[in-house]
Design an enzyme around this catalytic site. Structure first.
Site, PDB file in Angstrom:
ATOM      1  N   GLU A   1       2.868  -9.128 -10.432  1.00 18.64           N
ATOM      2  CA  GLU A   1       3.655  -8.840  -9.226  1.00 18.64           C
ATOM      3  C   GLU A   1       2.781  -7.993  -8.309  1.00 18.64           C
ATOM      4  OE1 GLU A   1       7.753  -6.735  -7.611  1.00 18.64           O
ATOM      5  OE2 GLU A   1       6.443  -5.693  -8.995  1.00 18.64           O
TER       6      GLU A   1
ATOM      7  N   ASP B   1       5.052  -6.160 -13.927  1.00 20.80           N
ATOM      8  CA  ASP B   1       5.771  -5.446 -12.878  1.00 20.80           C
ATOM      9  C   ASP B   1       4.862  -4.437 -12.165  1.00 20.80           C
ATOM     10  OD1 ASP B   1       8.628  -4.706 -11.916  1.00 20.80           O
ATOM     11  OD2 ASP B   1       7.801  -2.769 -12.512  1.00 20.80           O
TER      12      ASP B   1
HETATM   13  C1  GLC Z   1       9.406  -4.226  -9.366  1.00 20.97           C
HETATM   14  C2  GLC Z   1      10.698  -4.927  -9.744  1.00 20.97           C
HETATM   15  C3  GLC Z   1      11.850  -4.182  -9.148  1.00 20.97           C
HETATM   16  C4  GLC Z   1      11.858  -2.786  -9.733  1.00 20.97           C
HETATM   17  C5  GLC Z   1      10.523  -2.093  -9.501  1.00 20.97           C
HETATM   18  C6  GLC Z   1      10.399  -0.868 -10.350  1.00 20.97           C
HETATM   19  O1  GLC Z   1       9.145  -4.295  -8.020  1.00 20.97           O
HETATM   20  O2  GLC Z   1      10.642  -6.270  -9.351  1.00 20.97           O
HETATM   21  O3  GLC Z   1      13.076  -4.815  -9.384  1.00 20.97           O
HETATM   22  O4  GLC Z   1      12.896  -2.036  -9.167  1.00 20.97           O
HETATM   23  O5  GLC Z   1       9.434  -2.911  -9.834  1.00 20.97           O
HETATM   24  O6  GLC Z   1      10.217  -1.210 -11.691  1.00 20.97           O
END
Ligand code: GLC
Length: 533
Positions: free
Chosen positions: A265, A202
């Site tokens: 991500e 993440d």
């Molecule tokens: C990422 C996740 C999202 C979350 C954010 C904070 O972007 O995909 O859903 O709110 O991180 O953890």
């Protein structure tokens, strides 16, 4: 396995958002035992791996992305035993399981943060990011929280600000402290030892910040009626060069185990995204998530250009991947409409590289409108009315036509898709023309055809409104033709591409049709053609 046939290269990844997949205990929120009962469906669909969004103990301020204990299961979702059972049942069916690893921040209820905020002298003080106020009590710098407002919150007890990229309930860890890194890498080991097959990481680009906390510059392209976070360019609060060292050390941990995968991500421009593969000597992510299909305008020219640019920029050792939807973005059927959602499925499942499919997109689910009094997402609550809220794409999975769509025995945490009786799994499974049946057929085709799961990709000339490419291994070739407009398109095939047979079509079925010099695609139609020789 490092060759081109290993599972995370050939397979299809399916994202499960646990809160919305299947409720087993009647509290209106999905859980791990619920997911276990639906593994047969995933096996039937033909996917290879599931990625589970967070299910760890959490106050749920950001629906699980605010973790209070990384090595356990929130009672809302079940127990560690439930997780072990899910994992072994998945493995028994040949399904891999990937977890969401959230290194950037924890919950403010995490014991580490409780200690960190207890006093300036606490040994864990430096595990988070604390700064003195500027002159006259000003904020330490101009950095903004993604979810609205400043990224700094004042702590009255210890009279310093702490930093949070997201909610104030999600304080950022200080990865410059080696103890933090150690503790966070141990979490990877905890789950790897338990048998998980990898991680989706993440907010990876935010993990480390500028050492001297310089102000972010203004964004000259910001639209003041839009997302307030976009007012500044996050050049000092994200994507810092040091992040690559951290990613390499995460990768080292995974490489101590066999056959695991690390996915990042990373909302980055392409030139930067590809640097997250690292080098052959110092590898980073196996798959830096490629979000091009989430942001490219849905027309043939733009898609062709995006595919070509990605292919061109990929490093030699980098395996591609494609994402069509996730729990943070409007659903594909809402973005492009129902007819094009089928074309999008064919695109995702025939491009070169690992596809990631978001739960419910195989049913063609739309975003489900959420009335103001039912809003859950903190982003929508903090920055209302701009369409930033993510509840609509997180609606419960409709399984059947019974009350609550077979998802739960009670009202679920978010409203169910209003057309659930006609779009539910049960109904679509019976209909060979449904978008669910199309997904299943394409996944099966992708698995059985080496050209599709391993082959090269070559874009070929097509009329303005169409995308056409060939996928090939030495022994076989497949041609993919997609009409992106609402009107038919005729393609002239050169002599090398004649004599094929349609093996998949979006709608209506043209399977078995022989192809000669020209072929006409109906409006919004996609075809996969097996070429002779
Ligand atoms: C990422 C996740 C999202 C979350 C954010 C904070 O972007 O995909 O859903 O709110 O991180 O953890």
């Amino acid at each position: 396995m490092s060759d081109d046939r290993c599972w995370w290269k050939c397979g299809v990844i399916y994202q499960v958002y646990p809160r919305s997949f299947q409720d087993s205990n009647g509290d209106g929120v999905g859980d791990l035992p619920g997911i276990t009962t639906r593994l047969d469906y995933l096996q039937w669909l033909g996917v290879d791996a599931l990625w589970l969004s967070p299910f760890y103990p959490s106050p749920q301020a950001d629906f699980g992305y605010d973790i209070a204990d990384h090595c356990n299961v929130d009672p809302l979702f079940g127990s560690l035993e439930d997780f072990d059972r899910l994992l072994s049942e998945a493995h028994r069916r040949g399904l891999r399981v990937l977890l969401d690893y959230v290194p950037n921040h924890t919950s403010d209820q995490h014991p580490w943060f409780a200690q960190s905020r207890a006093s300036r002298g606490n040994p864990r003080r430096d595990w988070y990011i604390w700064r003195n106020p500027g002159p006259d009590g000003a904020l330490p710098n101009n950095w903004l929280s993604t979810f609205g407002g400043p990224a700094w919150t004042w702590d009255e007890t210890t009279r310093q600000f702490f930093y949070h990229s997201y909610l104030r309930e999600q304080p950022d860890l200080n990865w410059r402290n080696p103890q933090v890194e150690q503790a966070m890498l141990d979490i990877l080991r905890f789950w790897l030892d338990r048998g998980v097959d990898g991680f989706r990481i993440d907010a990876l680009r935010k993990v480390i910040k500028d050492a001297s906390f310089r102000d972010n510059p203004p964004n000259p392209d910001w639209d003041p009626s839009g997302n307030p976070y976009k007012r500044l360019l996050p050049v000092f609060s994200a994507s810092r060069p040091e992040v690559h060292d951290i990613i390499r050390r995460m990768r080292d941990v995974l490489d101590g185990y066999t056959d695991r995968v690390m996915i990042g991500e990373l909302y980055e421009p392409l030139e930067k995204l590809v640097t997250y593969y690292g080098s052959t000597d110092a590898p980073e992510c196996h798959l830096p998530f490629n979000f091009l299909l989430l942001k490219t305008p849905w027309n043939a020219g733009a898609l062709r250009a995006a595919i070509a640019r990605y292919e061109k920029l990929l490093p030699q050792h980098g395996w591609p991947n494609w994402v069509l939807g996730n729990h943070d973005k409007s659903r594909i059927a809402s973005r492009v409409g129902e007819a094009q959602a089928r074309v999008a499925a064919m695109l995702l499942l025939t491009l070169r590289g690992t596809p990631t499919l978001y739960y419910g997109d195989e049913l063609g689910l739309h975003d489900v409108p959420v009335p103001p009094h039912l809003v859950q997402d903190p982003w929508e609550k903090n920055v209302p009315g701009l369409g930033l809220g993510r509840d609509p794409e997180r609606a419960p999975m409709p399984w059947d036509a019974s009350p609550h769509a077979g998802f739960s025995s009670t009202d679920p945490w978010l409203p169910i898709e209003p057309r659930f009786e006609s779009v539910c799994v049960q109904r679509q499974r019976e209909d060979p023309r449904s978008i669910l049946s199309l997904h299943r057929a394409l996944i099966a085709l992708r698995r059985s055809e080496p050209a599709l799961h391993q082959g090269d990709l070559r874009i070929i000339d097509a009329p303005e409104s169409a995308v056409a490419y060939e996928r090939a291994v030495p022994a076989s070739r497949m041609l993919v033709l997609l009409d992106l407009s609402g009107s038919p398109a005729t393609l002239r095939l050169d002599s090398l591409r004649q004599g094929g047979e349609v093996v998949a079509s979006t709608h209506p079925s043209r399977t078995g049709e022989r192809v000669s010099e020209t072929i006409t695609l109906d409006a919004n139609q996609g075809l996969v053609i097996r070429l002779g020789g």
